[in-house]
Design an enzyme around this catalytic site. Sequence first.
Site, short mmCIF file in Angstrom:
data_model
loop_
_atom_site.label_atom_id
_atom_site.label_comp_id
_atom_site.label_asym_id
_atom_site.label_seq_id
_atom_site.Cartn_x
_atom_site.Cartn_y
_atom_site.Cartn_z
N HIS A 1 6.06 -5.50 7.02
CA HIS A 1 5.52 -6.67 6.97
C HIS A 1 5.70 -7.12 8.18
CE1 HIS A 1 4.34 -10.44 4.80
NE2 HIS A 1 5.42 -11.09 5.39
N GLU A 2 6.53 -7.16 8.51
CA GLU A 2 7.08 -7.80 10.09
C GLU A 2 6.33 -7.25 11.30
OE1 GLU A 2 8.55 -10.79 9.72
OE2 GLU A 2 9.19 -10.79 7.67
N HIS B 1 3.59 -8.97 11.94
CA HIS B 1 3.37 -10.07 12.54
C HIS B 1 3.45 -9.72 14.68
CE1 HIS B 1 2.95 -12.52 9.45
NE2 HIS B 1 4.41 -12.54 8.50
#
Length: 424
Positions: A19-20, A23
């Site tokens: 997920h990170e 970003h």
Amino acid sequence: MIQTILVFLLVFGIIVIVHEFGHFYFAKRAGILVREFSVGFGPKLFYHRKGETTYTVRMLPVGGYVRMAGYEEEADLRAGMPVSLYLNDQNEVEKIDIQNKVQDVNSIPIEVTSFDLEDSMFISGRVDGSTEETQTYTVSSTALLIEQDGTILQVAPRNRQFQSASLINRILTNFAGPLNNFILSIVAFSILGFLQGGVMSDEPVIGQVEESSPAAEAGLETGDRILSIEETEVDSWIQMLTTINESPNESLQVTVQKSDESTVEKSITPEPFETEQGTEVGRIGIVNDIDRSFFGKLSYGFTRTWDIITQIFTILGSFFTGGFSLDKLGGPVAIYATSETVAQSGLIGIISFIGLLSVNLGIMNLLPIPALDGGKLLLNIIEGVRRKPLSEEKEGIITLVGVGFLLVLMLAVTWNDIQTFFLN
């Protein structure tokens, strides 16, 4: 216990990192300075600096974050703070140490009076804490800041901050985390399809008929397709199974398409069967077909992910139609409790759990709640419509309300999970 903890850390760690990384990748691509990539929260256990980014592992394994320059940051540096400055060959500050530890002979100790590490790039202070006039130093645009906990970060000039990126790049950066969760889910379930040697088809096609079962007595065979039951068209295996389960000891008129494409009518009475929960359901002794094709295994990643997405939205919709219930939500405690069962199911169970949790995290993060990715995307959309962003003050208030709501919700969900899994 150890096995459960390891599975929990593995599953949660993979989902958070993926997920990170979404970003992280799009922020880097947009030229935004990513100061820290952290797995976990709280005190740091380990860190490694590479390029412009410090990678950290922190004590509480319940999430993670990407620390982008100018993105909801609070600077540790304050006026009146004693710091140590390190200069390069051009007499520019290349490192600011605010740990207030033993003084290094190669550093300049000052008491900070003012600073600007975004535009003018300077820091002023009284050398050795004297009351005499201040000394001003130019700060390099790539200078390092050592925080009080020892984390090393790069200073963030204005042009490298999140808000300096274009609107489309900020939208992509905010959306990339949930997007990566959906991709991870697709990959996990596709891998699952190959490991299992195939996937059970949702088509109402019979894969196998049990001997002496109602289906066998009615003449049903492998490869037969159920077209309708009681004149109601059957579109999926689940729909067919639901109708049969709800009809123990009831005669059903079934329209069947044979392998030669001829159509026949059959009368079948499901035999009663008692489940572990004590409920009586009907069964006719058939199992669904297994798709062993390469495309079937690969496409399972997409179909299974989509099935879970629709189920999640059905649950979310029930909050408005049937009332809100904490029993429909789960937090880290529920994930840990489920990890015990998953750990016993082996590799296939773990991969399936990763896919399930990943798509859940992706959907939850897209909810338009301030402080979540969906809330940030909503602010991006508002900015696009208004053609200007909300003021920092208003955005800060909105984010604070979102954080408060999420904190209360998380505490309520956690307490409900503890009662469900450990106190009942």
